[in-house]
Scaffold this motif. Sequence first.
Motif, short mmCIF file in Angstrom:
data_model
loop_
_atom_site.label_atom_id
_atom_site.label_comp_id
_atom_site.label_asym_id
_atom_site.label_seq_id
_atom_site.Cartn_x
_atom_site.Cartn_y
_atom_site.Cartn_z
N PHE A 149 0.83 -1.21 0.00
CA PHE A 149 0.00 0.00 0.00
C PHE A 149 0.86 1.25 0.00
CE2 PHE A 149 -1.85 3.68 2.04
CZ PHE A 149 -3.00 3.86 1.30
N THR A 167 -4.80 7.35 -5.06
CA THR A 167 -4.63 5.96 -4.63
C THR A 167 -5.98 5.35 -4.27
OG1 THR A 167 -2.49 6.62 -3.72
CG2 THR A 167 -3.36 4.49 -3.00
N LYS A 168 -6.74 6.09 -3.45
CA LYS A 168 -8.04 5.57 -3.02
C LYS A 168 -9.03 5.53 -4.19
CE LYS A 168 -7.73 6.97 1.83
NZ LYS A 168 -8.31 7.90 2.84
N MET A 171 -8.20 2.40 -6.04
CA MET A 171 -8.59 1.25 -5.22
C MET A 171 -10.10 1.00 -5.29
SD MET A 171 -8.14 1.25 -1.09
CE MET A 171 -6.40 0.90 -1.00
N HIS A 172 -10.86 2.07 -5.08
CA HIS A 172 -12.31 1.92 -5.04
C HIS A 172 -12.93 1.88 -6.43
CE1 HIS A 172 -12.64 2.32 -0.73
NE2 HIS A 172 -11.86 3.39 -0.76
N PRO A 175 -10.87 -1.78 -8.88
CA PRO A 175 -10.26 -2.83 -8.05
C PRO A 175 -9.43 -3.82 -8.85
CG PRO A 175 -12.66 -2.75 -7.69
CD PRO A 175 -12.35 -1.74 -8.74
N TRP A 178 -6.14 -2.36 -9.13
CA TRP A 178 -5.57 -2.34 -7.79
C TRP A 178 -5.00 -3.70 -7.38
CZ3 TRP A 178 -3.84 1.00 -4.37
CH2 TRP A 178 -3.55 0.51 -3.09
N ASP A 218 -11.67 -1.25 4.54
CA ASP A 218 -10.87 -1.20 3.32
C ASP A 218 -9.59 -2.03 3.46
OD1 ASP A 218 -12.69 0.37 2.00
OD2 ASP A 218 -11.73 2.26 2.56
N PHE A 222 -8.82 -4.64 0.63
CA PHE A 222 -7.84 -4.25 -0.39
C PHE A 222 -6.38 -4.54 -0.03
CE2 PHE A 222 -11.49 -1.38 -1.28
CZ PHE A 222 -11.73 -1.78 -2.59
#
Lengths: 350, 350
Positions: A149, A167-168, A171-172, A175, A178, A218, A222
């Motif tokens: 991460f 980054t988020k 990620m969201h 995916p 990610w 999360d 993740f």
Amino acid sequence: MSNHRNFNDTFLKASRGEKTPYVPCWYMRQAGRSQPEYRALKEKYSLFEITHQPELCAYVTRLPVEQYQVDAAILYKDIMTPLPAIGVNVEIKGGIGPVIDNPVRTMEDVERLGEINPAEDIPYVLDTIKLLVNEQLNVPLIGFAGAPFTLASYMIEGGPSKNYNKTKALMHGNPEVWFKLMDKLGTMTITYVKAQIDAGAKAIQIFDSWVGALNAHDYRRFIKPVMTRIFSELREKNVPLIMFGVGASHLIHEWNDLDLDVIGLDWRLSIAEARNMGITKTLQGNLDPAILLAPWPVIEERVKEILDQGMAQPGYIFNLGHGVFPDIQVDTLKKLTAFIHEYSSEKLGQ
Amino acid sequence: MSNHRNFNDTFLKASRGEKTPYVPCWYMRQAGRSQPEYRALKEKYSLFEITHQPELCAYVTRLPVEQYQVDAAILYKDIMTPLPAIGVNVEIKGGIGPVIDNPVRTMEDVERLGEINPAEDIPYVLDTIKLLVNEQLNVPLIGFAGAPFTLASYMIEGGPSKNYNKTKALMHGNPEVWFKLMDKLGTMTITYVKAQIDAGAKAIQIFDSWVGALNAHDYRRFIKPVMTRIFSELREKNVPLIMFGVGASHLIHEWNDLDLDVIGLDWRLSIAEARNMGITKTLQGNLDPAILLAPWPVIEERVKEILDQGMAQPGYIFNLGHGVFPDIQVDTLKKLTAFIHEYSSEKLGQ
């Protein structure tokens, strides 16, 4: 000091949760700008030059062990070290931090990332480890790596970040990309860390420095899968594995589930609070380094409290809750180490 | 809209822990750079100019209420607003934040600090509140103030800080100076907030934005006394009092002891986790604003989870876990508000 008859394994024993005659200690960023010898070196050499010259890098790594008499050395290098090998252009910019001019944001970017071959890509790291372990140190050498991460946050943002928005958002919002990135960084981390252990590192600390920006929900979705894989693959090497992140008190339950040995705490949660929350691993920490700027009686009072909490059960290593600040004095760290050893050996008897 | 027959008091009811027909919401930093109208204004006026012109400042404060249909307005201003009145030279520098050229570090510096006289020093703040409350808003106006620790951190460091070294060194090394400073900032905060309430603010949020840098031990010793005094003196004004800080999950037990009504959570701890930890106050929060950069189905799924946890008992207000980012779209926040109202009114029935 190559003679291992005098090898000090107190840190390794505490890592494994065994009883020790005193509390072992080391300090995150113990090698670095707080030391006049290091500052003098930095006038002649860049960080890149120091880490690429094993003799010089071993000297920097060894210096705090000799000065402070701490119970472990940590290899002097940066968490960004393995990234150029997989195709990420990292430049450490003074006053900013690591800057990356080819950020990773799409599936194509992720697919383009290569694999690390430690012997070819980072021989200087392995040579430094061998030199230290085989010829110089009488305490364990800790190798380390940044966690996926934290590395991904630099790779996606293109540098240090405050809110990790990109980054988020990746990620969201994507995916698939990610998880592919986590997969590649996971593989890189395993290869990189195993090479450090094979070269002689006696313990490994994984720095997921910025993962505290995520909540447990999360983290579980993740991050935990790749961390589970990393620790389970490293387990076969049979060295203590340490996890550390800043501002991650709300994630230590998740870490406690992983197959690792030591949880490093920053100063936000006390050792006693962590134990009360059901954390069973060895704990490492956790003096707020800012306290080392206060007068000695203030330091001593706080260190006693931390030690008393830590010594309540086996499996405790003293450390700071964050890296040593450049303006912390060498004499303070000398006095601190002596005090930790003296106070804890009196209490733990033998 | 001066007609209060249509006044929407859902937010106030939820603040007090009463049942509401739907979950009220507002968003930290709902007025600001995420709005095109605001960005257009900022091409003509500075922050200073906007906050010093009540008509303009009221417009900026009102805009998100009208656009998003949120259940509360929050006065558009900066936590630094009261500091010049007591002799602190604050300059807001773009890309940096508040910079202070006369930092406060000694007893003499602290003794030199004056008192605030809101009617004389910040008439524009009070005029903006009166205009909004008496003529424009049909939802409660939230007034606010920075808490002493957070203000002190800027005053001592001279600007934004990463590790608060100087602040902590003063706190630990010179508690006499520290407590005198807390005392003066406590008095200033009480006077400043009472003036906002007298002018018409219907609730108050105290931003201790950076206090999460301390552990509970230091919070209890160095911060809790002044916070206890602030909340106990504000209590007589009989408006809901909200506490918020970033990365302060490890301190919410301490906040739960204070005489306040609402605890604002950032996104690191879920509403359910906070309830499981024994937090009894109304909770406000806590969508990670970064999720608002993801596609709508991702947002909706997460918002449902948060709402379901929040609605498990009365006393819940939806908010973000941090301020709206500049790159979050107006349409996303419109859709979010409509969804929160619709989903929660279905579940809560009536």
